[in-house]
Design a protein around this motif. Structure first.
Motif, PDB file in Angstrom:
ATOM      1  N   ALA A 165      -0.780  18.904  -4.963  1.00 51.50           N
ATOM      2  CA  ALA A 165       0.397  19.389  -5.674  1.00 51.50           C
ATOM      3  C   ALA A 165       0.383  18.893  -7.112  1.00 51.50           C
ATOM      4  O   ALA A 165      -0.188  17.854  -7.416  1.00 51.50           O
ATOM      5  CB  ALA A 165       1.664  18.912  -4.961  1.00 51.50           C
ATOM      6  N   GLU A 166       1.051  19.635  -7.966  1.00 46.50           N
ATOM      7  CA  GLU A 166       1.055  19.304  -9.385  1.00 46.50           C
ATOM      8  C   GLU A 166       1.646  17.909  -9.642  1.00 46.50           C
ATOM      9  O   GLU A 166       1.155  17.170 -10.495  1.00 46.50           O
ATOM     10  CB  GLU A 166       1.855  20.343 -10.167  1.00 46.50           C
ATOM     11  N   ASP A 167       2.668  17.541  -8.887  1.00 46.21           N
ATOM     12  CA  ASP A 167       3.267  16.210  -9.046  1.00 46.21           C
ATOM     13  C   ASP A 167       2.545  15.145  -8.215  1.00 46.21           C
ATOM     14  O   ASP A 167       2.940  13.975  -8.221  1.00 46.21           O
ATOM     15  CB  ASP A 167       4.758  16.226  -8.695  1.00 46.21           C
ATOM     16  N   ARG A 168       1.522  15.535  -7.505  1.00 45.69           N
ATOM     17  CA  ARG A 168       0.680  14.659  -6.684  1.00 45.69           C
ATOM     18  C   ARG A 168       1.428  13.993  -5.533  1.00 45.69           C
ATOM     19  O   ARG A 168       0.919  13.078  -4.911  1.00 45.69           O
ATOM     20  CB  ARG A 168       0.005  13.593  -7.529  1.00 45.69           C
ATOM     21  N   LYS A 169       2.592  14.459  -5.213  1.00 47.22           N
ATOM     22  CA  LYS A 169       3.353  13.827  -4.135  1.00 47.22           C
ATOM     23  C   LYS A 169       3.006  14.421  -2.779  1.00 47.22           C
ATOM     24  O   LYS A 169       3.527  13.963  -1.745  1.00 47.22           O
ATOM     25  CB  LYS A 169       4.848  13.931  -4.420  1.00 47.22           C
ATOM     26  N   SER A 170       2.177  15.399  -2.754  1.00 47.41           N
ATOM     27  CA  SER A 170       1.717  15.944  -1.487  1.00 47.41           C
ATOM     28  C   SER A 170       0.348  16.594  -1.677  1.00 47.41           C
ATOM     29  O   SER A 170      -0.050  16.904  -2.811  1.00 47.41           O
ATOM     30  CB  SER A 170       2.705  16.971  -0.933  1.00 47.41           C
ATOM     31  N   SER A 171      -0.342  16.763  -0.571  1.00 43.13           N
ATOM     32  CA  SER A 171      -1.639  17.437  -0.619  1.00 43.13           C
ATOM     33  C   SER A 171      -1.857  18.155   0.698  1.00 43.13           C
ATOM     34  O   SER A 171      -1.165  17.886   1.697  1.00 43.13           O
ATOM     35  CB  SER A 171      -2.775  16.444  -0.887  1.00 43.13           C
ATOM     36  N   HIS A 178       2.850  12.068   0.158  1.00 44.62           N
ATOM     37  CA  HIS A 178       2.601  10.728  -0.397  1.00 44.62           C
ATOM     38  C   HIS A 178       3.441  10.578  -1.652  1.00 44.62           C
ATOM     39  O   HIS A 178       2.915  10.536  -2.777  1.00 44.62           O
ATOM     40  CB  HIS A 178       1.113  10.482  -0.671  1.00 44.62           C
ATOM     41  N   SER A 179       4.739  10.477  -1.455  1.00 41.27           N
ATOM     42  CA  SER A 179       5.683  10.506  -2.577  1.00 41.27           C
ATOM     43  C   SER A 179       5.601   9.267  -3.457  1.00 41.27           C
ATOM     44  O   SER A 179       6.049   9.289  -4.593  1.00 41.27           O
ATOM     45  CB  SER A 179       7.113  10.680  -2.056  1.00 41.27           C
ATOM     46  N   THR A 180       5.039   8.156  -2.933  1.00 41.15           N
ATOM     47  CA  THR A 180       4.972   6.925  -3.729  1.00 41.15           C
ATOM     48  C   THR A 180       3.586   6.723  -4.331  1.00 41.15           C
ATOM     49  O   THR A 180       3.245   5.611  -4.738  1.00 41.15           O
ATOM     50  CB  THR A 180       5.339   5.705  -2.865  1.00 41.15           C
ATOM     51  N   ILE A 181       2.821   7.767  -4.446  1.00 44.97           N
ATOM     52  CA  ILE A 181       1.462   7.666  -4.984  1.00 44.97           C
ATOM     53  C   ILE A 181       1.498   7.157  -6.421  1.00 44.97           C
ATOM     54  O   ILE A 181       2.387   7.513  -7.196  1.00 44.97           O
ATOM     55  CB  ILE A 181       0.751   9.032  -4.890  1.00 44.97           C
ATOM     56  N   SER A 182       0.548   6.298  -6.776  1.00 45.85           N
ATOM     57  CA  SER A 182       0.474   5.808  -8.145  1.00 45.85           C
ATOM     58  C   SER A 182      -0.584   6.599  -8.909  1.00 45.85           C
ATOM     59  O   SER A 182      -1.373   7.325  -8.329  1.00 45.85           O
ATOM     60  CB  SER A 182       0.124   4.325  -8.159  1.00 45.85           C
ATOM     61  N   ASP A 221       0.844  -1.192   0.000  1.00 42.50           N
ATOM     62  CA  ASP A 221       0.000   0.000   0.000  1.00 42.50           C
ATOM     63  C   ASP A 221       0.883   1.247   0.000  1.00 42.50           C
ATOM     64  O   ASP A 221       1.860   1.314   0.721  1.00 42.50           O
ATOM     65  CB  ASP A 221      -0.889   0.020   1.247  1.00 42.50           C
ATOM     66  N   ALA A 222       0.483   2.226  -0.830  1.00 41.71           N
ATOM     67  CA  ALA A 222       1.218   3.478  -0.845  1.00 41.71           C
ATOM     68  C   ALA A 222       1.076   4.159   0.512  1.00 41.71           C
ATOM     69  O   ALA A 222       0.010   4.151   1.119  1.00 41.71           O
ATOM     70  CB  ALA A 222       0.680   4.370  -1.953  1.00 41.71           C
ATOM     71  N   LYS A 223       2.169   4.790   0.953  1.00 41.48           N
ATOM     72  CA  LYS A 223       2.220   5.302   2.320  1.00 41.48           C
ATOM     73  C   LYS A 223       2.027   6.814   2.341  1.00 41.48           C
ATOM     74  O   LYS A 223       2.438   7.514   1.412  1.00 41.48           O
ATOM     75  CB  LYS A 223       3.586   4.933   2.894  1.00 41.48           C
ATOM     76  N   THR A 224       1.428   7.309   3.406  1.00 40.79           N
ATOM     77  CA  THR A 224       1.311   8.753   3.602  1.00 40.79           C
ATOM     78  C   THR A 224       2.018   9.156   4.881  1.00 40.79           C
ATOM     79  O   THR A 224       2.135   8.356   5.815  1.00 40.79           O
ATOM     80  CB  THR A 224      -0.163   9.186   3.691  1.00 40.79           C
ATOM     81  N   THR A 225       2.491  10.392   4.926  1.00 38.97           N
ATOM     82  CA  THR A 225       3.169  10.923   6.106  1.00 38.97           C
ATOM     83  C   THR A 225       2.481  12.204   6.530  1.00 38.97           C
ATOM     84  O   THR A 225       2.317  13.127   5.723  1.00 38.97           O
ATOM     85  CB  THR A 225       4.654  11.212   5.813  1.00 38.97           C
ATOM     86  N   GLN A 226       2.066  12.227   7.797  1.00 39.34           N
ATOM     87  CA  GLN A 226       1.386  13.399   8.339  1.00 39.34           C
ATOM     88  C   GLN A 226       2.032  13.785   9.666  1.00 39.34           C
ATOM     89  O   GLN A 226       2.565  12.919  10.378  1.00 39.34           O
ATOM     90  CB  GLN A 226      -0.092  13.083   8.617  1.00 39.34           C
TER      91      GLN A 226
END
Lengths: 115, 110
Positions: B65-71, B24-28, B1-6
């Motif tokens: 974010a434009e690269d979707r690695k964070s929100s 969420h740098s490993t988002i697919s 599962d892709a991981k999130t950091t908060q």
């Protein structure tokens, strides 16, 4: 509209017994999921059902099982209860096939205490 | 599962905006970004979700974010009732599940 209904709200069982928890999803929701919440492990996924078929299962022992009926209502069963099974069990339903499009609506949970 | 950091916790004052970050740098490409919150003694509550574009609803806004690695989840005017644990979750594909982390405990001061 009525939300996700879980019964009973509270339950006390003895070690070794078995328990069945019930969940009625929002009308029209066909995806039903179950989660266990404990202070130590947080919220953990148990299983998900759609149209009476289990599509995903979490990392729990075989003592944890569930089923879904044709009206989308779901039950989960825990056999041979252990003290560590004491937790808040949450049911969630979704309108969409996987919850991606509309999100999940959670019930208030069943608080199970094993003594 | 892709991981999130908060962040573990954040504090805000009532009626001020709150920005809750999530990495969420490993988002697919097929992962949706979901936010849920859990008030004391209640089940989690859906807040908002999105895929690529920013989203607004009556509860909050989601800036992706434009690269979707964070929100970032934005509560425009925090109230005492917004005090809760906020979870950022990635869900998509054929997962059919939400993987909850520890979330961010938001405290709102009067």
């Amino acid at each position: 509209k009525a939300g996700v209904t879980q019964t009973p709200r509270y339950l006390i069982k003895t070690r070794g017994q078995q328990v069945t928890l019930s969940c009625s999803p929002i009308s029209g929701h066909r995806s039903v999921s179950w989660y266990q919440q404990t202070p130590g492990q947080g919220l953990q996924f148990l299983f998900e059902y759609f149209s009476e078929t289990q599509r995903n299962k979490g990392n729990f022992p075989g003592r944890f099982s569930g089923r879904q009926f044709s009206n989308s209502r779901s039950e989960m069963n825990v056999s041979t209860l252990e003290l560590g099974d004491s937790a808040l069990y949450l049911c969630a339903s979704s309108l969409s096939v996987g919850g991606e499009l509309y999100g999940y609506t959670f019930g208030s949970g069943t608080r199970l205490t094993v003594v | 599962d892709a991981k999130t950091t908060q962040p573990n916790s954040m504090e805000s004052n009532e009626e001020e905006p709150v920005h809750l970050p999530c990495n969420h740098s490993t988002i697919s490409g097929t992962d949706y970004i979901h936010w849920y919150r859990q008030l004391p003694s209640q089940g989690p509550e859906y807040v908002i979700h999105g895929l690529t574009s920013n989203v607004n609803n009556r509860m909050a806004s989601l800036a992706i974010a434009e690269d979707r690695k964070s929100s970032t989840l934005i509560l425009h005017r925090a109230t005492l009732r917004d005090a809760a644990v906020y979870y950022c979750i990635l869900s998509g594909g054929s997962n059919y599940k939400l993987t909850f982390g520890k979330g961010t405990l938001l405290t709102v001061n009067p």
